[in-house]
Design an enzyme around this catalytic site. Structure first.
Site, PDB file in Angstrom:
ATOM      1  N   ASP A  20      11.881 -28.369  -3.428  1.00  0.00           N
ATOM      2  CA  ASP A  20      12.600 -29.610  -3.134  1.00  0.00           C
ATOM      3  C   ASP A  20      11.935 -30.409  -2.021  1.00  0.00           C
ATOM      4  O   ASP A  20      11.696 -31.599  -2.161  1.00  0.00           O
ATOM      5  CB  ASP A  20      14.077 -29.322  -2.801  1.00  0.00           C
ATOM      6  CG  ASP A  20      14.272 -28.249  -1.728  1.00  0.00           C
ATOM      7  OD1 ASP A  20      13.265 -27.651  -1.297  1.00  0.00           O
ATOM      8  OD2 ASP A  20      15.420 -28.010  -1.321  1.00  0.00           O
TER       9      ASP A  20
ATOM     10  N   GLY B 289      17.126 -24.626  -3.243  1.00  0.00           N
ATOM     11  CA  GLY B 289      17.077 -26.083  -3.114  1.00  0.00           C
ATOM     12  C   GLY B 289      16.370 -26.784  -4.262  1.00  0.00           C
ATOM     13  O   GLY B 289      16.724 -27.888  -4.633  1.00  0.00           O
TER      14      GLY B 289
ATOM     15  N   ASP C 212      21.322 -28.535  -0.187  1.00  0.00           N
ATOM     16  CA  ASP C 212      22.654 -28.210   0.311  1.00  0.00           C
ATOM     17  C   ASP C 212      22.739 -28.209   1.826  1.00  0.00           C
ATOM     18  O   ASP C 212      21.730 -28.211   2.531  1.00  0.00           O
ATOM     19  CB  ASP C 212      23.030 -26.803  -0.162  1.00  0.00           C
ATOM     20  CG  ASP C 212      22.240 -25.732   0.596  1.00  0.00           C
ATOM     21  OD1 ASP C 212      21.002 -25.876   0.717  1.00  0.00           O
ATOM     22  OD2 ASP C 212      22.861 -24.775   1.079  1.00  0.00           O
TER      23      ASP C 212
ATOM     24  N   ASP D  23       8.802 -29.604   4.665  1.00  0.00           N
ATOM     25  CA  ASP D  23       9.260 -29.886   6.032  1.00  0.00           C
ATOM     26  C   ASP D  23       8.254 -29.267   7.012  1.00  0.00           C
ATOM     27  O   ASP D  23       7.253 -29.891   7.347  1.00  0.00           O
ATOM     28  CB  ASP D  23      10.686 -29.341   6.193  1.00  0.00           C
ATOM     29  CG  ASP D  23      11.264 -29.634   7.561  1.00  0.00           C
ATOM     30  OD1 ASP D  23      10.719 -30.489   8.268  1.00  0.00           O
ATOM     31  OD2 ASP D  23      12.272 -29.009   7.939  1.00  0.00           O
TER      32      ASP D  23
END
Ligand code: 5GP
Ligand code: MG
Length: 190
Positions: free
Chosen positions: A96, A41, A155, A99
């Site tokens: 990236d 990512g 993605d 989370d």
């Protein structure tokens, strides 16, 4: 393609990446760190960032996986093959997204085990729900809501990475994903 809400356009992303490169350059001064880009990512982000940090910076990449479809599997795979010698080095992990924080926590632990003397974190985007985590990047490009995003390297099952802008996936696409999830395998750590 079934993309949902538009979040960030490519020139806004590029401007912010340039600002981050400046801030990172100022923090490290002449002693540039070893940059570890986390793939897949973080691919586009790390490439754009390091090209602005000059030719002296050491760059390596680790390929880690934890996501299955649009949710975290709860396991981070791929660390066992990350064997780079980091003894005595200042390390900057570039990913990236922040989370659940599991990826950056596990990668930081690995960097310390491999001998790093300092480990800092940089992410392009931080999801709203992760702002209270103990593992917090020193550099954050953007804050975004808790949605599944694609584009600029990020993605869904390998697709949408090449979009220059950042998008949320649409509810329609999420329904398709839920159906597809039964056929997507969880990542298996060796
Ligand atoms: P964490 O370990 O913090 O839960 O998740 C970090 C990794 O999960 C990121 O490096 C990224 O690869 C993937 N990830 C988390 N959220 C998203 C998302 O919204 N979209 C995409 N494409 N990947 C995500
Ligand atoms: Mg990742």
């Amino acid at each position: 393609m079934k993309l949902g809400e538009f979040l960030l356009d490519s020139s806004t992303i590029q401007r912010r990446v340039a600002e981050l490169a400046k801030e990172i350059g100022a923090y490290y001064g002449k002693e540039l760190p070893t940059i570890i880009g986390l793939l897949d990512g973080g691919l586009f982000f790390v490439v754009d960032l390091v090209r602005q940090l000059g030719s002296d910076v050491r760059v390596i990449c680790w390929r880690l996986r934890s996501y299955v479809g649009t949710s975290s599997s709860g396991r981070v795979c791929g660390l066992e093959v990350c064997q780079d010698d980091l003894r005595g080095q200042r390390v900057l992990l570039v990913d990236d997204i922040l989370d659940t924080g599991r990826t950056l926590e596990s990668a930081s632990r690995r960097a310390w085990e491999l001998g790093a003397t300092e480990v800092e974190l940089c992410v392009l985007v931080r999801k709203a729900s992760s702002s209270g985590l103990s593992c917090q990047p020193r550099w954050i490009g953007f804050e975004i809501p808790d949605v599944f995003v694609v584009g600029y390297g990020m993605d869904y099952c390998g697709r949408y990475r090449t979009l220059p802008s950042l998008w949320a996936l649409s509810p329609a696409e999420e329904r398709i994903q839920a159906a597809e999830r039964t056929t997507i395998q969880s990542p298996r750590c060796r």
